[in-house]
Design an enzyme around this catalytic site. Structure first.
Site, short mmCIF file in Angstrom:
data_model
loop_
_atom_site.label_atom_id
_atom_site.label_comp_id
_atom_site.label_asym_id
_atom_site.label_seq_id
_atom_site.Cartn_x
_atom_site.Cartn_y
_atom_site.Cartn_z
N LYS A 9 -11.30 0.89 -2.22
CA LYS A 9 -10.32 1.48 -3.17
C LYS A 9 -10.68 1.46 -4.56
O LYS A 9 -11.62 2.66 -5.01
CB LYS A 9 -9.00 0.64 -3.02
CG LYS A 9 -8.61 1.20 -1.51
CD LYS A 9 -7.73 0.27 -0.81
CE LYS A 9 -7.38 1.09 0.68
NZ LYS A 9 -7.16 -0.01 1.59
N SER A 50 0.89 -1.37 -0.09
CA SER A 50 0.00 0.11 -0.03
C SER A 50 0.87 1.23 0.10
O SER A 50 0.27 2.42 -0.41
CB SER A 50 -0.89 -0.10 1.31
OG SER A 50 -0.31 -0.17 2.31
N HIS A 92 -5.26 -3.23 -3.13
CA HIS A 92 -4.74 -2.34 -4.21
C HIS A 92 -4.51 -2.80 -5.44
O HIS A 92 -4.12 -2.33 -6.49
CB HIS A 92 -3.47 -1.34 -3.65
CG HIS A 92 -3.61 -0.86 -2.26
ND1 HIS A 92 -4.01 0.32 -2.20
CD2 HIS A 92 -3.53 -1.31 -0.97
CE1 HIS A 92 -4.39 0.92 -0.95
NE2 HIS A 92 -3.73 0.06 -0.36
C1 LIG Z 1 -6.99 -0.02 3.02
C2 LIG Z 1 -6.45 -1.44 3.36
C3 LIG Z 1 -6.82 -2.21 4.29
C4 LIG Z 1 -8.46 -1.78 5.21
O1 LIG Z 1 -9.29 -1.63 4.41
P1 LIG Z 1 -10.54 -0.83 4.91
O2 LIG Z 1 -11.64 -1.17 4.32
O3 LIG Z 1 -10.12 0.58 4.58
O4 LIG Z 1 -10.65 -0.98 6.51
C5 LIG Z 1 -6.52 -3.54 4.52
N1 LIG Z 1 -5.48 -3.90 3.77
C6 LIG Z 1 -4.51 -3.17 2.82
C7 LIG Z 1 -3.61 -3.60 2.02
C8 LIG Z 1 -5.19 -1.63 2.72
O5 LIG Z 1 -4.61 -1.12 1.72
#
Ligand SMILES: *Cc1c(COP(=O)(O)O)cnc(C)c1O
Length: 394
Positions: A242, A182, A210
């Protein structure tokens, strides 16, 4: 001695963080319009959302959300296992399992909760959990919540992961990795990790927050792009907040995994189901993400344009071919100064500092989206050129 006050102690810690120039600040966004946001009365061109396909404001998603809200109301009313599991959730789960080529899928309210729930359901106290050092915080927290023995291998170092697995060759073991990292944007060595897990009888879990929507045929993600099946990666997790532009998350895998999570994942059981209208909007987003390949193609053109320009300027690019294109600046203050200078020029780029990234590795985390145009990327490159980042010591 009187008992110390908890809130006072917290205030001291907050003050220390401010002293170290590592304080985090909230920014209120008044409105959004495509890649632009309005903040403190100014319109800024943002390069910091994870809305990689530009779906968060798509009129079709908004219409699906409104229509489902008209039919089903706002809140789901209860947890899934009481009476909160609506047909919108069931339909979304089916679409997600089909998209990712998994037998079943299960919705969670957030990605953070999905990872906590999976780890707590799968791992028992004292069992081995091997993870990449740069994994998202919630994977690390999940292993801790489960009481697992957490071993973190140097980033993408499969040999080190193998040594950690072999340190306990008898018990159950879970290997967990981000698919796309991330804060770095690079992709995990998934085929090698899958081969290792096969050899060592360990279970592989990939968090594709991602990668889903961005990588692979029809956006099925980093695992699909690597040609790995449900047997190779039995635990696939991804978020809906995302590239899909919505909110929430899911775990996909064999029926035995999903049935077990429904029974044992506490972050699934003891929480309110996501609003059904959100599930309906997300279902619409899945269809668009699968079918509108032009969004991925456009995103990739923008990524290439940015990288070419940044290379010409000698900017400290990191090795990433995804929508996450960080510029490694090193010092936290340098990161902050750069972000401020960009904001002065009407651009919103966020400096990521410790403890989110290791000390000495502060960076500008630039993210690109199909909502951007080439001219936006050029504007970013011009602003970066004016900062003369290449001249400063790294
Ligand atoms: C954003 C993210 C999460 C958390 O997801 P949310 O729905 O925002 O709680 C988990 N793992 C990764 C790799 C992320 O980038």
């Amino acid at each position: 001695m009187p008992r110390p006050d908890l809130i006072e102690r917290l205030a001291v810690q907050t003050a220390e963080r401010a002293q170290a120039q590592l304080q985090r600040r909230l920014r209120t966004i008044a409105r959004t319009e495509g890649p632009f946001v309005e903040s403190n009365g100014r319109r800024l061109l943002a390069f910091c959302t994870n809305d990689y396909l530009g779906l968060a404001q798509d009129p079709r998603l908004i219409a699906a959300l409104k229509q489902a809200a008209d039919e089903s109301g706002v809140g789901s009313g209860s947890a899934h296992l009481i009476c909160g599991h609506r047909r919108e959730h069931a339909a979304l789960e089916e679409a997600l399992s089909e998209w990712t080529g998994r037998e079943r899928a299960l919705l969670f309210s957030t990605g953070y909760m999905a990872n906590l729930g999976v780890m707590q359901a799968l791992l028992q106290r004292g069992e081995l959990c091997v993870q990449d050092k740069l994994n998202h915080a919630c994977l690390l927290d999940g292993a801790q919540l489960a009481g697992a023995v957490l071993k973190r291998y140097p980033h993408a170092d499969v040999d080190a992961a193998a040594r950690q697995l072999r340190s306990d060759a008898e018990g159950c073991a879970l290997v967990a990795t981000d698919g796309v990292f991330s804060m770095d944007g690079d992709i995990a060595p998934l085929p090698e990790l899958a081969a290792l897990c096969r050899q060592e009888n360990a279970t592989l879990m990939v968090d594709d927050a991602h990668g889903l929507g961005v990588l692979g045929d029809h956006g099925a993600g980093s695992v699909a792009e690597a040609g790995l099946s449900e047997r190779d990666v039995p635990v696939l997790m991804a978020t809906l907040g995302k590239a899909l532009g919505c909110s929430g998350a899911f775990v996909a895998g064999p029926a035995a995994l999903i049935d077990g999570l429904i029974q044992f994942a506490r972050t699934y059981i003891y929480t309110t189901a996501m609003p059904p209208a959100l599930a309906a909007a997300t279902h619409c987003a899945v269809m668009i993400a699968r079918n509108e390949s032009w969004r991925r193609e456009k995103l990739n053109r923008l990524i290439q344009r940015f990288r070419r320009g940044a290379e010409e300027l000698g900017l400290p690019l990191m090795p990433s071919r995804t929508a996450i294109q960080p510029l490694l600046l090193g010092d936290a203050q340098r990161g902050l100064d750069a972000a401020r200078a960009l904001e002065d020029q009407g651009l919103l780029v966020v400096a990521i500092r410790p403890p989110t990234v290791p000390h000495g590795q502060a960076r500008l985390r630039i993210t690109l989206s199909a909502a951007h145009e080439e001219a936006h990327v050029d504007r970013l490159l011009e602003a970066l050129a004016a900062l003369r980042l290449e001249k400063a010591p790294v």
